[in-house]
Design a protein around this motif. Structure first.
Motif, PDB file in Angstrom:
ATOM      1  N   HIS A 150       0.818  -1.211   0.000  1.00  0.00           N
ATOM      2  CA  HIS A 150       0.000   0.000   0.000  1.00  0.00           C
ATOM      3  C   HIS A 150       0.856   1.268   0.000  1.00  0.00           C
ATOM      4  CE1 HIS A 150       0.159  -0.806   4.521  1.00  0.00           C
ATOM      5  NE2 HIS A 150       0.749   0.352   4.396  1.00  0.00           N
ATOM      6  N   GLU A 151       2.188   1.096   0.081  1.00  0.00           N
ATOM      7  CA  GLU A 151       3.092   2.247  -0.030  1.00  0.00           C
ATOM      8  C   GLU A 151       3.552   2.440  -1.464  1.00  0.00           C
ATOM      9  OE1 GLU A 151       5.024   2.229   4.478  1.00  0.00           O
ATOM     10  OE2 GLU A 151       6.040   1.129   2.869  1.00  0.00           O
ATOM     11  N   TRP A 152       3.999   1.346  -2.121  1.00  0.00           N
ATOM     12  CA  TRP A 152       4.472   1.565  -3.488  1.00  0.00           C
ATOM     13  C   TRP A 152       3.337   1.875  -4.454  1.00  0.00           C
ATOM     14  CZ3 TRP A 152       2.211  -2.067  -6.452  1.00  0.00           C
ATOM     15  CH2 TRP A 152       2.174  -3.405  -6.048  1.00  0.00           C
ATOM     16  N   VAL A 153       2.119   1.433  -4.128  1.00  0.00           N
ATOM     17  CA  VAL A 153       0.997   1.756  -5.006  1.00  0.00           C
ATOM     18  C   VAL A 153       0.656   3.243  -4.938  1.00  0.00           C
ATOM     19  CG1 VAL A 153      -0.954   1.426  -3.423  1.00  0.00           C
ATOM     20  CG2 VAL A 153      -1.198   0.778  -5.817  1.00  0.00           C
ATOM     21  N   ALA A 154       1.102   3.941  -3.865  1.00  0.00           N
ATOM     22  CA  ALA A 154       0.804   5.362  -3.696  1.00  0.00           C
ATOM     23  C   ALA A 154       1.963   6.266  -4.100  1.00  0.00           C
ATOM     24  CB  ALA A 154       0.431   5.650  -2.235  1.00  0.00           C
ATOM     25  N   LEU A 155       3.087   5.687  -4.547  1.00  0.00           N
ATOM     26  CA  LEU A 155       4.242   6.508  -4.898  1.00  0.00           C
ATOM     27  C   LEU A 155       3.957   7.394  -6.113  1.00  0.00           C
ATOM     28  CD1 LEU A 155       7.301   4.098  -4.540  1.00  0.00           C
ATOM     29  CD2 LEU A 155       6.712   6.039  -3.075  1.00  0.00           C
ATOM     30  N   GLU A 156       4.518   8.597  -6.060  1.00  0.00           N
ATOM     31  CA  GLU A 156       4.403   9.532  -7.170  1.00  0.00           C
ATOM     32  C   GLU A 156       5.789   9.819  -7.731  1.00  0.00           C
ATOM     33  OE1 GLU A 156       2.260  12.963  -5.828  1.00  0.00           O
ATOM     34  OE2 GLU A 156       0.477  11.793  -5.256  1.00  0.00           O
ATOM     35  N   ARG A 157       5.825  10.367  -8.939  1.00  0.00           N
ATOM     36  CA  ARG A 157       7.107  10.613  -9.601  1.00  0.00           C
ATOM     37  C   ARG A 157       7.990  11.569  -8.815  1.00  0.00           C
ATOM     38  NH1 ARG A 157       3.869  10.678 -14.400  1.00  0.00           N
ATOM     39  NH2 ARG A 157       3.848  12.959 -14.336  1.00  0.00           N
ATOM     40  N   ARG A 158       7.389  12.426  -7.991  1.00  0.00           N
ATOM     41  CA  ARG A 158       8.172  13.382  -7.215  1.00  0.00           C
ATOM     42  C   ARG A 158       8.836  12.753  -5.992  1.00  0.00           C
ATOM     43  NH1 ARG A 158       4.511  15.704  -2.987  1.00  0.00           N
ATOM     44  NH2 ARG A 158       2.485  14.675  -3.227  1.00  0.00           N
ATOM     45  N   GLU A 183       5.418   9.695  12.403  1.00  0.00           N
ATOM     46  CA  GLU A 183       5.223   8.253  12.296  1.00  0.00           C
ATOM     47  C   GLU A 183       6.437   7.602  11.664  1.00  0.00           C
ATOM     48  OE1 GLU A 183       2.064   5.221  10.136  1.00  0.00           O
ATOM     49  OE2 GLU A 183       1.385   7.144  10.895  1.00  0.00           O
ATOM     50  N   ARG A 184       6.847   6.444  12.207  1.00  0.00           N
ATOM     51  CA  ARG A 184       8.046   5.779  11.697  1.00  0.00           C
ATOM     52  C   ARG A 184       7.878   5.337  10.252  1.00  0.00           C
ATOM     53  NH1 ARG A 184       6.398   1.574  15.402  1.00  0.00           N
ATOM     54  NH2 ARG A 184       8.014   2.216  16.857  1.00  0.00           N
ATOM     55  N   SER A 185       6.627   5.145   9.803  1.00  0.00           N
ATOM     56  CA  SER A 185       6.414   4.709   8.425  1.00  0.00           C
ATOM     57  C   SER A 185       6.845   5.779   7.420  1.00  0.00           C
ATOM     58  CB  SER A 185       4.942   4.347   8.214  1.00  0.00           C
ATOM     59  OG  SER A 185       4.588   3.206   8.947  1.00  0.00           O
ATOM     60  N   ARG A 186       6.823   7.052   7.832  1.00  0.00           N
ATOM     61  CA  ARG A 186       7.295   8.131   6.950  1.00  0.00           C
ATOM     62  C   ARG A 186       8.825   8.124   7.004  1.00  0.00           C
ATOM     63  NH1 ARG A 186       4.831  13.126   5.211  1.00  0.00           N
ATOM     64  NH2 ARG A 186       6.419  14.622   4.578  1.00  0.00           N
ATOM     65  N   SER A 263      18.379  -2.825  13.653  1.00  0.00           N
ATOM     66  CA  SER A 263      17.917  -1.456  13.912  1.00  0.00           C
ATOM     67  C   SER A 263      17.905  -0.642  12.625  1.00  0.00           C
ATOM     68  CB  SER A 263      18.805  -0.775  14.962  1.00  0.00           C
ATOM     69  OG  SER A 263      20.157  -0.738  14.543  1.00  0.00           O
ATOM     70  N   GLU A 264      18.914  -0.809  11.785  1.00  0.00           N
ATOM     71  CA  GLU A 264      18.927  -0.128  10.490  1.00  0.00           C
ATOM     72  C   GLU A 264      17.773  -0.617   9.619  1.00  0.00           C
ATOM     73  OE1 GLU A 264      23.632   0.767   9.615  1.00  0.00           O
ATOM     74  OE2 GLU A 264      22.917  -1.305   9.473  1.00  0.00           O
ATOM     75  N   LEU A 265      17.544  -1.931   9.630  1.00  0.00           N
ATOM     76  CA  LEU A 265      16.483  -2.501   8.808  1.00  0.00           C
ATOM     77  C   LEU A 265      15.122  -2.001   9.259  1.00  0.00           C
ATOM     78  CD1 LEU A 265      15.859  -4.458   6.508  1.00  0.00           C
ATOM     79  CD2 LEU A 265      15.699  -6.289   8.202  1.00  0.00           C
ATOM     80  N   ALA A 266      14.903  -1.916  10.576  1.00  0.00           N
ATOM     81  CA  ALA A 266      13.633  -1.418  11.095  1.00  0.00           C
ATOM     82  C   ALA A 266      13.381   0.006  10.613  1.00  0.00           C
ATOM     83  CB  ALA A 266      13.626  -1.471  12.620  1.00  0.00           C
ATOM     84  N   ARG A 267      14.428   0.836  10.627  1.00  0.00           N
ATOM     85  CA  ARG A 267      14.268   2.217  10.188  1.00  0.00           C
ATOM     86  C   ARG A 267      13.934   2.301   8.703  1.00  0.00           C
ATOM     87  NH1 ARG A 267      18.677   3.762  11.913  1.00  0.00           N
ATOM     88  NH2 ARG A 267      19.947   3.883  10.029  1.00  0.00           N
ATOM     89  N   VAL A 268      14.636   1.526   7.891  1.00  0.00           N
ATOM     90  CA  VAL A 268      14.419   1.565   6.443  1.00  0.00           C
ATOM     91  C   VAL A 268      13.050   0.995   6.075  1.00  0.00           C
ATOM     92  CG1 VAL A 268      15.190   0.586   4.241  1.00  0.00           C
ATOM     93  CG2 VAL A 268      16.857   1.533   5.840  1.00  0.00           C
ATOM     94  N   MET A 269      12.596  -0.032   6.810  1.00  0.00           N
ATOM     95  CA  MET A 269      11.324  -0.665   6.494  1.00  0.00           C
ATOM     96  C   MET A 269      10.135   0.012   7.173  1.00  0.00           C
ATOM     97  SD  MET A 269      12.322  -4.725   6.366  1.00  0.00           S
ATOM     98  CE  MET A 269      10.782  -5.188   5.567  1.00  0.00           C
ATOM     99  N   GLY A 270      10.409   1.003   8.024  1.00  0.00           N
ATOM    100  CA  GLY A 270       9.326   1.748   8.651  1.00  0.00           C
ATOM    101  C   GLY A 270       8.537   0.948   9.655  1.00  0.00           C
ATOM    102  N   THR A 271       9.222   0.123  10.428  1.00  0.00           N
ATOM    103  CA  THR A 271       8.542  -0.704  11.412  1.00  0.00           C
ATOM    104  C   THR A 271       9.336  -0.688  12.706  1.00  0.00           C
ATOM    105  OG1 THR A 271       7.504  -2.869  11.759  1.00  0.00           O
ATOM    106  CG2 THR A 271       9.686  -2.860  10.747  1.00  0.00           C
TER     107      THR A 271
END
Length: 310
Positions: A150-158, A183-186, A263-271
């Motif tokens: 539900h994140e990549w489906v909302a991506l825009e060119r910008r 929010e960590r997801s951002r 910890s790096e993976l959690a940050r990159v994956m937003g979880t």
């Protein structure tokens, strides 16, 4: 009719069934419609069993709740008990209850998650080939970034800029929702050379700002896309059927194998780190040899520097 809050403490004489209406109305206003519907469904067994009891009666019924939980099917026990706990926790916060009897009933251990099978690089390549030029970049990009569907489906060119993409919104249940800044997801996700090449391979579209649009330019209907594109591609590639979420799992698996910390993976994956450890902790432990090798290499380099300085 659900009771209204008046001056003073809320009444604990309200039935559990009536309180659930209050809880779903208040909590449901803060979550996605699908999340509210899921919670409502998971509360149904508890409402059927305890609905006529007042919260005052239920507060002293920890033993009854424990017996109810023990009789639940093993496959749904955790989820149904968690929903009851969540509702009664709200009742405690709002002053209907002094204690949460669902907590007093005992532990509610989460079952071990079913291990997802990641794709190999060869399998991602085979999938991309079967999906053709329109959706080939999508599969590669998802496997290289670990974004949720539900994140990549909302991506825009910008959103991609330089060698990173900013994840700042989600699209689910027909609604696009921005992620709050807190929010960590951002987050910003680094883009590998393969991810950048996938973006460069996207067909040119002037009728939509979306990176991965539907044929008509709007957001992909993921349910339809799975049936019409994803599953046929899996079949043609000779792969077992599963959801596109496996692409996120593939990213996490390869990241840990490459030595990225949890910890790096959690940050990159937003979880959360807890979620990463629960889902991928065994992979992190499997990489202990690689970690040890890097530590020993660092020690060897330090010894070499000291020898050179003497």
């Amino acid at each position: 009719m659900a009771p209204r809050l008046r001056r003073g403490a809320p009444s604990s004489n309200v039935t559990f069934d009536a309180f659930c209406d209050v809880f779903l109305a208040r909590h449901g206003a803060t979550v996605a419609p699908r999340s509210k519907a899921t919670l409502q469904e998971r509360l149904a067994p508890a409402r059927a069993h305890f609905g006529s009891r007042s919260l005052r009666e239920l507060e002293g019924a920890a033993a009854d709740i424990a017996a109810w939980r023990a009789a639940l099917p093993a496959g749904s026990r955790y989820r149904l008990t968690a929903a009851l706990r969540q509702a009664l926790a709200a009742g405690q916060r709002w002053g209907y209850l002094a204690t949460n009897p669902a907590l007093a009933a005992g532990r509610n251990p989460e079952p071990r998650a079913t291990e997802l099978r990641p794709f190999t690089r060869e399998q991602v390549g085979a999938l991309a080939t079967e999906l053709g030029p329109v959706y080939r970049p999508l599969v590669v990009f998802a496997a290289e970034t670990g974004l949720r569907t539900h994140e990549w489906v909302a991506l825009e060119r910008r959103d991609p800029a330089g060698r990173a993409v900013t994840v700042q919104r989600r699209y689910a249940d027909g609604v696009q929702t921005p992620y709050p800044k807190t929010e960590r997801s951002r987050r910003r996700v680094p883009l590998t050379a393969s991810a950048l090449a996938a973006l460069d391979a996207l067909p040119v579209r002037l009728d939509t700002p979306l990176l991965f649009p539907s044929p008509r330019g709007g957001q992909l209907n993921l349910d339809n896309w799975r049936v019409r594109e994803w599953y046929p591609a899996l079949d043609a590639a000779g792969l077992a059927r599963g959801g596109p979420y496996a692409l996120r799992h593939t990213f996490a698996t390869e990241a840990l194998a490459a030595g990225i910390s949890t910890s790096e993976l959690a940050r990159v994956m937003g979880t959360s780190l807890a979620m990463i450890d629960r889902t991928y902790g065994h992979l992190a432990r499997d990489s202990e040899d690689a970690i040890r090798a890097r530590l020993e290499a660092r020690g060897s380099a330090a010894d070499a520097e000291r020898s050179a300085g003497q």
